[in-house]
Design an enzyme around this catalytic site. Structure first.
Site, PDB file in Angstrom:
ATOM      1  N   TYR A 108       0.841  -1.201   0.000  1.00 32.96           N
ATOM      2  CA  TYR A 108       0.000   0.000   0.000  1.00 32.96           C
ATOM      3  C   TYR A 108       0.878   1.255   0.000  1.00 32.96           C
ATOM      4  O   TYR A 108       1.897   1.298   0.694  1.00 32.96           O
ATOM      5  CB  TYR A 108      -0.885   0.051   1.250  1.00 32.96           C
ATOM      6  N   TYR A 147      -0.862  -9.927   0.310  1.00 33.17           N
ATOM      7  CA  TYR A 147       0.122  -9.453   1.297  1.00 33.17           C
ATOM      8  C   TYR A 147      -0.088 -10.160   2.633  1.00 33.17           C
ATOM      9  O   TYR A 147      -1.205 -10.557   2.961  1.00 33.17           O
ATOM     10  CB  TYR A 147       0.067  -7.923   1.446  1.00 33.17           C
ATOM     11  N   ARG A 157      -3.448 -12.065   3.099  1.00 30.79           N
ATOM     12  CA  ARG A 157      -4.674 -11.555   2.513  1.00 30.79           C
ATOM     13  C   ARG A 157      -4.669 -11.859   1.015  1.00 30.79           C
ATOM     14  O   ARG A 157      -3.701 -11.560   0.322  1.00 30.79           O
ATOM     15  CB  ARG A 157      -4.782 -10.027   2.687  1.00 30.79           C
ATOM     16  N   HIS A 160      -7.432  -8.120  -2.994  1.00 35.01           N
ATOM     17  CA  HIS A 160      -8.766  -7.571  -2.702  1.00 35.01           C
ATOM     18  C   HIS A 160      -8.746  -6.068  -2.897  1.00 35.01           C
ATOM     19  O   HIS A 160      -7.702  -5.423  -2.820  1.00 35.01           O
ATOM     20  CB  HIS A 160      -9.186  -7.910  -1.265  1.00 35.01           C
ATOM     21  N   HIS A 162     -10.592  -2.521  -1.388  1.00 36.57           N
ATOM     22  CA  HIS A 162     -11.407  -1.958  -0.307  1.00 36.57           C
ATOM     23  C   HIS A 162     -12.372  -0.933  -0.892  1.00 36.57           C
ATOM     24  O   HIS A 162     -11.950  -0.086  -1.680  1.00 36.57           O
ATOM     25  CB  HIS A 162     -10.524  -1.239   0.716  1.00 36.57           C
TER      26      HIS A 162
HETATM   27 FE    FE Z   1      -6.234  -4.594   2.403  1.00 33.45          FE
END
Ligand code: FE
Lengths: 237, 189
Positions: A108, A147, A157, A160, A162
């Site tokens: 991120y 990640y 995870r 995906h 958000h």
């Molecule tokens: Fe996330």
């Protein structure tokens, strides 16, 4: 939207809300309220909400894949589009849709993400749009990488996106995540699997569009976002 | 048709999604003049998790009636008289000590409701946003008959009252998880 804003808010059917605290997700055990939630009949303050929020929250960044022309982000280019709908299947115009995600390497562009996976100078992975008269939204973006969630029992995870969606009422506010079909990490994800109902989990997975429809430029997915709320009067058959 | 399931906002809600001034409920846009139709107040406090530790990077959203108790929304029959300069909505993020702040006007009463501010809290570790309501201690008569406050066990009601500070503001701490005495009452609508 104004006159036909939803006015009836039924409780969610069982199996839709995630189990909390969530097995395998340690911080839910320190953040989730321990006392039972107090059921309150929706009143005027709950069935209302801010309208025309796009005045306050600037909308428009729908192309996350190439924020600077000529400098595309790294990864698999995808287009995600769908409609924001109420429980009657009616489109919700002027909803604010916020999207944020990891880059193709699972990193991120956020100060709190301190992993060593590479940042992409051409990808911030965040955008906000306003739905049109048919409730439609759409983003060009990159397929995110998986990640790991650090902790005693590490888990990964799955890829995906958000989504935060602000609809016409406080009670139609939704924070959710969208998953990709067939990813082997989906059934291992504590967050995805926290939703008990299998059909409800299925609705969190984007539907791939046939490449014959899309062409060779990008992979296309459809993902409709259903918010709480109905007309005040039940529709009689 | 069934609504989508909710999930945690996670730890990576974009910094750019909350700009300076987004925590000001008195402006319909960042550049708009603030509404002056009411008493300006500042709401501030901390979001805390189990053990009273700060919940950092939590997102709060506030929603309230204008100073005359009206909402700019078709579900309010008095929408036409609502203050056109007052948004009634704002968003804030907690800092490293779990602190948040909103700037708004003291809300008005409507129907049988005492003046109040609805707050939604989202955070990593919260799979669903949690909803609470802030009340003001000075409206004792209205508070005594507020139907939502009446749903809360009497021993837990004090947690829903903001505390006036000496700077024209109110303090309201939100304890996400704790004992029945410590935890903020949360609602399910
Ligand atoms: Fe996330």
């Amino acid at each position: 939207m104004a006159e036909d804003a939803p006015a009836r808010f039924d409780p969610l059917p069982p199996g839709i809300a995630p189990i909390v605290p969530t097995p395998g997700y340690p911080s839910t055990f320190t953040h989730t309220p321990s006392q039972p939630l107090i059921r309150r009949p929706p009143g005027r303050g709950e069935i209302t909400g801010p309208l025309a929020l796009h005045r306050k929250l600037p909308c428009g960044e729908a192309n996350l894949a190439e924020p600077i022309p000529g400098r595309p982000a790294v990864g698999q280019l995808i287009h995600i589009a769908g409609q924001v709908l109420d429980e009657d299947g009616r489109p919700i115009p002027d909803a604010v849709v916020e999207l944020w995600q990891a880059n193709a390497a699972g990193r991120y562009a956020h100060a709190s993400d301190t992993r060593s996976a590479p940042l992409d100078p051409n990808f911030i992975g965040q955008g906000r749009v306003r739905t049109d008269a048919e409730g439609r939204y759409g983003f060009f973006t990159m397929r995110p990488g998986a990640y790991p969630v650090p902790g005693e029992a590490v888990w990964w995870r799955p890829p995906h996106l958000h989504f935060c969606v602000l609809g016409p009422a406080s009670l139609s506010r939704l924070v959710t995540q969208m998953f990709f079909p067939g990813d082997p990490l989906n059934p291992l994800d504590h967050i995805f699997m926290a939703v008990p109902d299998a059909a409800a989990r299925e609705r969190l997975i984007a539907r791939p569009l046939p490449p014959s429809e899309i062409g060779s430029g990008w992979l296309g997915y459809r993902h409709d976002i259903l918010l709480r709320g109905r007309r005040a009067t039940p529709v009689l058959a | 048709m069934t609504p989508l399931s909710s999930h945690t906002v996670g730890p990576f809600f974009p910094e750019a999604f909350i700009r300076e001034g987004d925590n000001d409920l008195t402006r319909t846009t960042t550049d708009a003049p603030p509404s002056r139709r009411g008493t300006p107040i500042r709401l501030n406090g901390r979001v805390l998790r189990e053990g009273g530790l700060p919940c950092i990077n939590a997102i709060l959203e506030a929603w309230q009636a204008d100073a005359a108790g009206r909402f700019h929304h078709p579900a309010d029959p008095e929408e036409a008289q609502a203050d056109p300069e007052f948004l009634g909505w704002g968003r804030a993020r907690t800092d490293a000590e779990g602190r948040y702040e909103f700037h708004t006007l003291l809300p008005g009463a409507f129907l049988d409701r005492a003046p109040h501010v609805n707050l939604l809290v989202m955070a990593s570790g919260l799979m669903q946003p949690v909803a609470t309501t802030l009340f003001f201690p000075e409206f004792a008569a209205a508070n005594a008959t507020d139907p939502v406050l009446a749903l809360v066990p009497p021993s837990r009601r004090p947690r829903l009252f903001a505390t006036p500070d000496n700077a024209g503001g109110y303090r309201f701490d939100i304890r996400l998880r704790g004992s029945a005495d410590e935890e903020t009452p949360f609602f399910e609508d």
